[in-house]
Scaffold this motif. Structure first.
Motif, PDB file in Angstrom:
ATOM      1  N   ARG A 198       0.894  -1.523   0.118  1.00 18.00           N
ATOM      2  CA  ARG A 198      -0.321  -0.175   0.307  1.00 18.00           C
ATOM      3  C   ARG A 198       0.763   1.407   0.254  1.00 18.00           C
ATOM      4  N   PRO A 199       1.467   1.772  -1.142  1.00 15.78           N
ATOM      5  CA  PRO A 199       2.770   2.882  -0.929  1.00 15.78           C
ATOM      6  C   PRO A 199       1.617   4.011  -1.155  1.00 15.78           C
ATOM      7  N   LEU A 200       1.788   4.844   0.195  1.00 16.55           N
ATOM      8  CA  LEU A 200       1.642   5.990   0.442  1.00 16.55           C
ATOM      9  C   LEU A 200       0.359   6.307   0.732  1.00 16.55           C
ATOM     10  N   LEU A 201      -0.703   5.028   2.016  1.00 16.38           N
ATOM     11  CA  LEU A 201      -2.180   5.247   2.483  1.00 16.38           C
ATOM     12  C   LEU A 201      -1.334   6.004   3.443  1.00 16.38           C
ATOM     13  N   ASP A 202      -1.788   6.470   3.452  1.00 19.48           N
ATOM     14  CA  ASP A 202      -2.126   7.817   5.055  1.00 19.48           C
ATOM     15  C   ASP A 202      -2.325   6.609   5.898  1.00 19.48           C
ATOM     16  N   ALA A 203      -1.726   6.143   7.144  1.00 15.84           N
ATOM     17  CA  ALA A 203      -1.853   4.930   8.111  1.00 15.84           C
ATOM     18  C   ALA A 203      -0.778   4.960   8.431  1.00 15.84           C
ATOM     19  N   ALA A 204      -1.190   5.444   9.811  1.00 14.05           N
ATOM     20  CA  ALA A 204      -0.485   5.137  11.233  1.00 14.05           C
ATOM     21  C   ALA A 204       0.751   3.386  10.857  1.00 14.05           C
ATOM     22  N   TRP A 205      -0.728   2.403  11.655  1.00 14.76           N
ATOM     23  CA  TRP A 205      -0.569   0.719  11.817  1.00 14.76           C
ATOM     24  C   TRP A 205      -0.579  -0.069  11.016  1.00 14.76           C
ATOM     25  N   ARG A 206      -0.168  -1.022  11.250  1.00 20.34           N
ATOM     26  CA  ARG A 206      -0.827  -2.153  10.303  1.00 20.34           C
ATOM     27  C   ARG A 206      -0.734  -3.738  11.457  1.00 20.34           C
ATOM     28  N   ILE A 207      -1.546  -4.500  10.878  1.00 15.95           N
ATOM     29  CA  ILE A 207      -1.469  -5.502  12.359  1.00 15.95           C
ATOM     30  C   ILE A 207      -1.772  -7.092  10.665  1.00 15.95           C
ATOM     31  N   ASN A 208      -1.729  -8.060  11.472  1.00 15.09           N
ATOM     32  CA  ASN A 208      -1.848  -8.872   9.795  1.00 15.09           C
ATOM     33  C   ASN A 208      -2.865  -9.593  11.326  1.00 15.09           C
ATOM     34  N   LEU A 209      -4.150 -10.389  10.204  1.00 11.02           N
ATOM     35  CA  LEU A 209      -5.333 -11.337  10.962  1.00 11.02           C
ATOM     36  C   LEU A 209      -4.115 -13.035  10.581  1.00 11.02           C
ATOM     37  N   GLU A 210      -5.061 -13.497  11.815  1.00 10.28           N
ATOM     38  CA  GLU A 210      -4.699 -14.913  11.890  1.00 10.28           C
ATOM     39  C   GLU A 210      -6.518 -15.607  12.096  1.00 10.28           C
ATOM     40  N   GLY A 211      -5.937 -17.071  12.248  1.00 12.17           N
ATOM     41  CA  GLY A 211      -7.350 -17.564  12.178  1.00 12.17           C
ATOM     42  C   GLY A 211      -6.972 -18.999  11.275  1.00 12.17           C
ATOM     43  N   THR A 212      -8.583 -19.789  11.121  1.00 11.08           N
ATOM     44  CA  THR A 212      -8.225 -21.505  11.268  1.00 11.08           C
ATOM     45  C   THR A 212      -8.542 -20.476   9.674  1.00 11.08           C
ATOM     46  N   ALA A 213      -8.683 -22.002   9.138  1.00 10.29           N
ATOM     47  CA  ALA A 213      -9.635 -22.302   7.426  1.00 10.29           C
ATOM     48  C   ALA A 213     -10.493 -23.203   7.898  1.00 10.29           C
ATOM     49  N   ASP A 227      -4.489  -8.428   6.058  1.00 10.99           N
ATOM     50  CA  ASP A 227      -3.954  -6.972   7.276  1.00 10.99           C
ATOM     51  C   ASP A 227      -5.035  -6.078   7.148  1.00 10.99           C
ATOM     52  N   VAL A 228      -5.019  -5.043   8.371  1.00  6.69           N
ATOM     53  CA  VAL A 228      -5.732  -4.504   8.235  1.00  6.69           C
ATOM     54  C   VAL A 228      -4.883  -3.036   8.388  1.00  6.69           C
ATOM     55  N   PHE A 229      -5.082  -2.037   7.807  1.00  4.35           N
ATOM     56  CA  PHE A 229      -4.032  -1.007   8.344  1.00  4.35           C
ATOM     57  C   PHE A 229      -5.043   0.298   8.825  1.00  4.35           C
ATOM     58  N   TYR A 230      -4.186   1.274   9.986  1.00  5.02           N
ATOM     59  CA  TYR A 230      -5.087   2.304  10.833  1.00  5.02           C
ATOM     60  C   TYR A 230      -4.688   3.305  10.174  1.00  5.02           C
ATOM     61  N   ARG A 231      -5.593   4.502  10.778  1.00  4.18           N
ATOM     62  CA  ARG A 231      -4.994   5.906  10.621  1.00  4.18           C
ATOM     63  C   ARG A 231      -5.252   5.867  11.997  1.00  4.18           C
ATOM     64  N   GLU A 232      -4.458   6.656  12.680  1.00  6.84           N
ATOM     65  CA  GLU A 232      -5.015   7.864  14.037  1.00  6.84           C
ATOM     66  C   GLU A 232      -5.721   8.971  13.866  1.00  6.84           C
ATOM     67  N   VAL A 233      -6.997   9.393  14.501  1.00  5.67           N
ATOM     68  CA  VAL A 233      -7.990  10.322  14.610  1.00  5.67           C
ATOM     69  C   VAL A 233      -8.396  10.477  15.578  1.00  5.67           C
ATOM     70  N   ASP A 234      -8.104  11.206  16.319  1.00  8.06           N
ATOM     71  CA  ASP A 234      -8.351  11.775  17.371  1.00  8.06           C
ATOM     72  C   ASP A 234      -8.289  11.404  18.889  1.00  8.06           C
ATOM     73  N   ASP A 235      -6.877  10.878  18.677  1.00  8.44           N
ATOM     74  CA  ASP A 235      -7.074   9.205  20.038  1.00  8.44           C
ATOM     75  C   ASP A 235      -7.773   8.541  19.877  1.00  8.44           C
ATOM     76  N   SER A 236      -7.747   8.046  18.845  1.00  9.69           N
ATOM     77  CA  SER A 236      -8.804   6.998  18.312  1.00  9.69           C
ATOM     78  C   SER A 236      -7.722   6.050  16.895  1.00  9.69           C
ATOM     79  N   LEU A 237      -7.999   5.173  17.164  1.00 10.45           N
ATOM     80  CA  LEU A 237      -7.865   3.866  15.644  1.00 10.45           C
ATOM     81  C   LEU A 237      -8.765   3.968  14.662  1.00 10.45           C
ATOM     82  N   CYS A 238      -8.769   4.336  12.837  1.00 10.19           N
ATOM     83  CA  CYS A 238      -9.653   3.894  11.614  1.00 10.19           C
ATOM     84  C   CYS A 238      -9.578   2.796  11.208  1.00 10.19           C
ATOM     85  N   VAL A 239      -9.628   2.565   9.899  1.00 11.68           N
ATOM     86  CA  VAL A 239      -9.591   1.425   9.066  1.00 11.68           C
ATOM     87  C   VAL A 239      -9.558   2.918   7.757  1.00 11.68           C
TER      88      VAL A 239
END
Length: 134
Positions: free
Chosen positions: A81-96, A108-120
């Protein structure tokens, strides 16, 4: 010795996630668990960043997933995700369980920080390959 260390973490009021990932990383993990719960029930839009085009997909795809490992995101060096406006990335784990090759799952989910909270800000979806001969 390991048991004593784990007990110290619990006694000090510090979660295991905070001990491993720091306060910011633990917040990303907690938000991701909230996202998985919300997306599993079709209520994920409240976590989307304003103007985000994140695809939350089918609610069933989120079932049995859990938060993986958070990391700070740098859009300038990202291949996915080049140049995506995000602060965090996290992978998702699970079963099949119940899933077959060809199903699509959020990974994977990317989060932006907005007003002391995170949004997708965005989500990566990938096709499941269980290595079966079709």
């Amino acid at each position: 010795m390991i048991v004593a260390g784990a007990s110290l973490v619990v006694l000090s009021g510090c979660s295991v996630n905070t001990a491993l990932w720091g306060a910011d990383g633990a917040r990303v993990i907690d938000t991701t668990e909230q996202l998985i719960d919300a997306a599993s029930s079709g209520e994920q839009d409240t976590l989307a960043c304003e103007g985000s085009a994140a695809d939350f997909g089918d609610s069933q795809a989120w079932e049995e997933l859990s938060a993986g490992e958070p990391e700070e995101f740098n859009g300038e060096t990202s291949v996915d995700r080049p140049l995506l406006d995000a602060a965090w990335r996290i992978n998702l784990e699970g079963t099949a369980n119940g899933r077959v090759s060809g199903d699509i799952s959020p990974t994977d989910v990317f989060y932006r920080e907005v007003d002391d909270s995170l949004c997708v800000a965005d989500i990566i979806w990938q096709t499941i390959d269980l290595g079966e001969d079709n």
